[in-house]
Structures are given as C-alpha cells and as structure tokens.
Scaffold this motif. Structure first.
Motif, short mmCIF file in Angstrom:
data_model
loop_
_atom_site.label_atom_id
_atom_site.label_comp_id
_atom_site.label_asym_id
_atom_site.label_seq_id
_atom_site.Cartn_x
_atom_site.Cartn_y
_atom_site.Cartn_z
N VAL A 268 73.32 67.30 46.28
CA VAL A 268 73.24 68.40 47.25
C VAL A 268 71.81 68.91 47.37
CG1 VAL A 268 75.61 69.18 46.85
CG2 VAL A 268 73.77 70.15 45.50
N THR A 269 71.51 69.50 48.51
CA THR A 269 70.24 70.21 48.69
C THR A 269 70.54 71.71 48.77
OG1 THR A 269 70.40 70.01 51.10
CG2 THR A 269 69.18 68.29 49.94
N GLY A 270 69.57 72.50 48.36
CA GLY A 270 69.72 73.95 48.44
C GLY A 270 70.54 74.56 47.33
N ALA A 271 70.79 73.81 46.24
CA ALA A 271 71.60 74.34 45.15
C ALA A 271 70.88 75.52 44.48
CB ALA A 271 71.87 73.24 44.12
N ARG A 272 71.67 76.49 44.04
CA ARG A 272 71.13 77.66 43.34
C ARG A 272 71.42 77.50 41.85
NH1 ARG A 272 73.20 78.55 48.15
NH2 ARG A 272 72.20 79.96 49.63
N ILE A 273 70.37 77.47 41.05
CA ILE A 273 70.48 77.21 39.61
C ILE A 273 70.24 78.48 38.83
CG2 ILE A 273 69.63 75.82 37.68
CD1 ILE A 273 70.81 74.06 39.78
N ILE A 274 71.16 78.80 37.92
CA ILE A 274 70.93 79.90 36.98
C ILE A 274 71.03 79.32 35.57
CG2 ILE A 274 73.37 80.62 36.99
CD1 ILE A 274 72.33 83.52 36.66
N LEU A 275 70.01 79.55 34.76
CA LEU A 275 69.93 78.98 33.41
C LEU A 275 70.50 79.96 32.40
CD1 LEU A 275 66.33 77.46 33.62
CD2 LEU A 275 68.51 76.28 33.98
N VAL A 276 71.33 79.43 31.50
CA VAL A 276 71.96 80.27 30.48
C VAL A 276 71.78 79.61 29.11
CG1 VAL A 276 74.11 81.31 29.68
CG2 VAL A 276 73.67 81.09 32.14
N ALA A 277 71.22 80.36 28.17
CA ALA A 277 71.06 79.89 26.79
C ALA A 277 72.14 80.53 25.92
CB ALA A 277 69.68 80.24 26.26
N THR A 278 72.88 79.70 25.20
CA THR A 278 73.98 80.19 24.37
C THR A 278 73.56 80.23 22.89
OG1 THR A 278 74.86 77.95 24.16
CG2 THR A 278 75.69 79.29 25.97
N HIS A 279 74.47 80.71 22.05
CA HIS A 279 74.27 80.73 20.58
C HIS A 279 72.96 81.43 20.22
CE1 HIS A 279 77.01 77.36 21.40
NE2 HIS A 279 77.52 77.58 20.19
N MET A 280 72.66 82.53 20.90
CA MET A 280 71.40 83.22 20.66
C MET A 280 71.33 83.80 19.26
SD MET A 280 71.97 86.75 22.89
CE MET A 280 70.52 87.53 22.19
N ASP A 281 72.48 83.98 18.61
CA ASP A 281 72.50 84.53 17.26
C ASP A 281 72.19 83.49 16.20
OD1 ASP A 281 74.94 83.38 18.15
OD2 ASP A 281 75.95 84.16 16.36
N CYS A 282 72.18 82.21 16.60
CA CYS A 282 71.97 81.13 15.63
C CYS A 282 70.51 80.69 15.54
CB CYS A 282 72.83 79.92 15.99
SG CYS A 282 74.60 80.27 16.01
N VAL A 283 69.63 81.35 16.29
CA VAL A 283 68.23 80.96 16.36
C VAL A 283 67.36 82.19 16.14
CG1 VAL A 283 66.48 79.76 17.73
CG2 VAL A 283 68.89 79.25 18.09
N GLU A 284 66.27 81.99 15.43
CA GLU A 284 65.31 83.08 15.26
C GLU A 284 64.79 83.52 16.63
OE1 GLU A 284 64.30 84.78 12.62
OE2 GLU A 284 65.70 83.70 11.31
N PRO A 285 64.63 84.82 16.84
CA PRO A 285 64.21 85.31 18.15
C PRO A 285 62.94 84.63 18.67
CG PRO A 285 64.92 87.15 16.79
CD PRO A 285 64.94 85.94 15.91
N LYS A 286 61.94 84.43 17.79
CA LYS A 286 60.69 83.81 18.27
C LYS A 286 60.92 82.35 18.66
CE LYS A 286 59.01 82.67 13.59
NZ LYS A 286 59.13 81.20 13.75
N ASP A 287 61.80 81.65 17.93
CA ASP A 287 62.11 80.26 18.28
C ASP A 287 62.90 80.19 19.59
OD1 ASP A 287 60.84 79.30 16.02
OD2 ASP A 287 62.67 79.27 14.79
N LEU A 288 63.78 81.16 19.79
CA LEU A 288 64.57 81.20 21.03
C LEU A 288 63.65 81.42 22.23
CD1 LEU A 288 67.25 81.24 22.55
CD2 LEU A 288 67.46 83.67 21.98
N GLU A 289 62.71 82.36 22.12
CA GLU A 289 61.79 82.61 23.22
C GLU A 289 60.90 81.41 23.49
OE1 GLU A 289 61.77 85.10 25.30
OE2 GLU A 289 63.47 85.99 24.24
#
Length: 377
Positions: A268-289
């Motif tokens: 398809v053309t014109g697709a709208r993408i939204i990115l979602v990162a899960t398991h945010m509690d399993c990663v150090e905040p600085k590593d997640l960023e």
C-alpha cells in the motif's frame, strides 16, 4: 481560440499565450480543454473556466454535451451547477484532490463521470472510480441522498513474534489499561479480527487486525493491508545486550521494524505508521531510550528511501504517491501492558490519528454501509 479539428465553433477567445486549446465538435457537442505547457495559473484558469461555462450554457442546442478536461488540473472550473446539459464528464488522469460533489450531483442529466487516475482524490474512493463512470455517478447520488457517516477505521497490529502485539491490543481495550502476560498457547495464529470502540473516542470504532509475526503468514496477512488505516508496528527492546556488539545490537533492534515497514510499503501507499515499544519495564531507561533512538533513525532512513523511490515513479508533472507517514515523528510510544504504563497515552494517540484519516467521517451510501455492517456481524 478556435478548435483545431473537425467541425467547430468559437466558444471564447483565450489568448494564445495562455497555452490552452478547446476542441468542440459541433455535431456531437463533445468538448475537450487542455493546456500546452506547465504554466497553469488562476488567471489563466479563470479564462478557461469562463469559456467552459459559456459552452455548457449553450449546450441546449445539443441532445447531449460531453466534456473532457485534461492537462493536470488540480481543481474544476467554478459554476459547475450551471452545466445543466452535461451528460458525460471525463476528468481522468489529472491532479484533483477534491470535487464539488453537491454541485455535480445537482446536474440532472449527468450519467457518466470518469475520475480515475487522480492519485490524491479521496472522494469518491479509488475502488469506486475503477468501476467506471456510471458507477461513480450512481455512488455519488446515493451518497448525497441516503448517506451514512463512516465511523470505522482499520487498525493493524504488526511486528515480529513475541513482540507483544496481542497484549497491547488487550490492554488498550481493558478498562484498567492492563492485561496478564499472554500464555504461549494463546498466541496469535494467522490473523484475528475484532472490533474496538475506545472510550472517549466519540463514536470511533477500530476494526482491529491482530497479525501473527510468523514469517509463514506474511504473504497472506499482507492481502488485508489497506491505505485507510493505522499500522501499529510493535517492537520489543533487547534487555540482555552483553552478548552483542553495538552494530549487531543495533541491527537486531532496527531490523524488526524496517522489515515490517518493507512489507507494508510493498502492498500500500500512504500507510500511517505508529511505533510502539513494549516491555519497557524489562530494560534500563537509558538503554530503552538508546534503542528507541536507533529505531526512529532507521525508520526515517527507510521512509526517505521509499519517498525517493515513489518520486522516481511519478508521472511527468504529476504528484508522487505518498509512500507512508510516521506518526509522532517516528517516536516510539513505550508501554508496559502488565501494569498499564503508557497504554492511556497510546490510546489517546490512536484516537487522535484515527480521526484525522480522511476516510473517517466520510459519507457512505446507505447500501455500502449496510453491507459493511453485515460483514462485521
């Protein structure tokens, strides 16, 4: 000026420097307006508009009047409601983005309208335009007389295996914004379709397609991709990075997103993408960023590649199709579905972007919406 072929009549004197030609067949009343160069301005267009309106007002001399307008116009002349003798209108392969639908539907004799080939035209939908000129007129007349406002938007949950797509969808639908960890036996197979009406969505209903991340289902799932929807690309950050070097880690994180974007862009053309990162509690905040920054950079790089590719395929003097768009500027919304962290923000973002889709709020003929409701049932 005067027509250059066949029996003709002088309709309106347009200066030759304007670069316009109007061809009128006196026998049939068929007319064609086109330009000879790329200099299309409001001043020139007003002159052509005046000529076209005069032609149509004189159309009572003919049983039928057919009109074709070409040359890459981006809008139609004013005063269409006065084109009472018009039976056939060909505006295909231009750069139109919208049509004066009420004015067109008020024309009593109009039976055929070809508007195919206008890549950025939202209404009527391209699927209807492809059915032919008579189908377009029928659709528009039903829409104006027996229309129903569309409130349904598609939401595609895509990503690799065990990224957390199903858990995110369940958390979004949960009153507490939280959901237990998905059991291995309950993982998505192929695709699961449900409906979700978010609270505070003002009547917005998402047709949700939860797509398995297994590669065996990629080809089949892509058949359901559609332009009018939001693609929630879910990725899981890596918590244990000790066994990976920086470049290998970066490739492992970003490829999960870019490969999914590739599959969408192929369909398809014109697709709208939204990115979602899960398991945010399993990663150090600085590593997640850090990993989220990698993903954003890789997504924008991929988008730049798609845009260049689409531009190379654009017709002469025509707009290139929009490859896709990254919602929230490619920033990943971070969630923890077990405790509900970040889910409310994701829900608000989906509702906001869902309502911005042109398809949302568009009036559909009653018959079309009735068929859609039956399919959902």
């Amino acid at each position: 000026g005067k027509a250059s072929i066949g029996l003709s009549m002088e309709v309106e004197k347009v200066p030759t420097w304007a670069g316009f030609t109007m061809v009128v067949d006196r026998k049939t009343g068929a007319a064609q307006v086109y330009r000879d160069d790329d200099h299309w301005t409001k001043h020139h267009f007003y002159r052509v508009s005046h000529a076209v309106n005069k032609l149509i007002l004189m159309g009572d001399e003919y049983d039928t009047v057919s009109l074709r307008i070409t040359g890459g116009v981006s809008s139609l002349p004013r005063g269409i409601e006065r084109w009472a003798s018009l039976v056939s209108l060909d505006i295909s392969n231009n750069h139109l983005t919208e049509l004066p639908l009420m004015s067109l539907c008020s024309l009593p004799r109009l039976k055929y309208m070809d508007c195919s080939g206008n890549r950025q035209l939202i209404e009527p939908p391209s699927e209807v335009s492809q059915l032919g000129g008579e189908a377009v007129v029928s659709y528009l007349r039903q829409q104006q007389s027996l229309g129903k406002e569309n409130r349904r938007v598609q939401l595609f949950a895509c990503g690799q295996v065990e990224a957390g797509k199903t858990s995110v969808l369940r958390a979004l639908a949960s009153p507490t914004s939280a959901t237990p960890i998905t059991d291995d036996s309950d993982r998505t197979k192929a695709m699961v379709t449900t409906e979700w009406e978010p609270s505070g969505g003002g009547g917005l209903v998402f047709t949700v397609r939860d797509m398995s991340g297994k590669r065996a289902y990629d080809a089949a799932n892509s058949l359901f991709f559609a332009t009018r929807g939001i693609y929630m690309v879910v990725w899981r950050p890596i918590s244990d990075t000790s066994h990976l070097k920086d470049e290998a880690l970066r490739e492992s994180v970003t490829s999960a997103v870019t490969q999914t974007m590739d599959r969408i862009a192929l369909r398809v053309t014109g697709a709208r993408i939204i990115l979602v990162a899960t398991h945010m509690d399993c990663v150090e905040p600085k590593d997640l960023e850090l990993q989220a920054g990698w993903v954003r950079e890789a997504a924008h790089k991929r988008l730049k590649h798609y845009t260049a590719l689409c531009s190379s395929l654009a017709p002469p003097n025509g707009p290139a199709p929009a490859p896709m768009s990254l919602l929230n500027d490619g920033e990943s919304l971070k969630v923890n579905t077990v405790h509900g962290m970040g889910v409310a923000e994701l829900r608000r973002s989906l509702v906001k972007h869902g309502k911005e889709i042109d398809w949302y709020g568009m009036t559909l003929p009653k018959g079309f919406s009735a068929v859609a409701d039956k399919i959902v049932e």
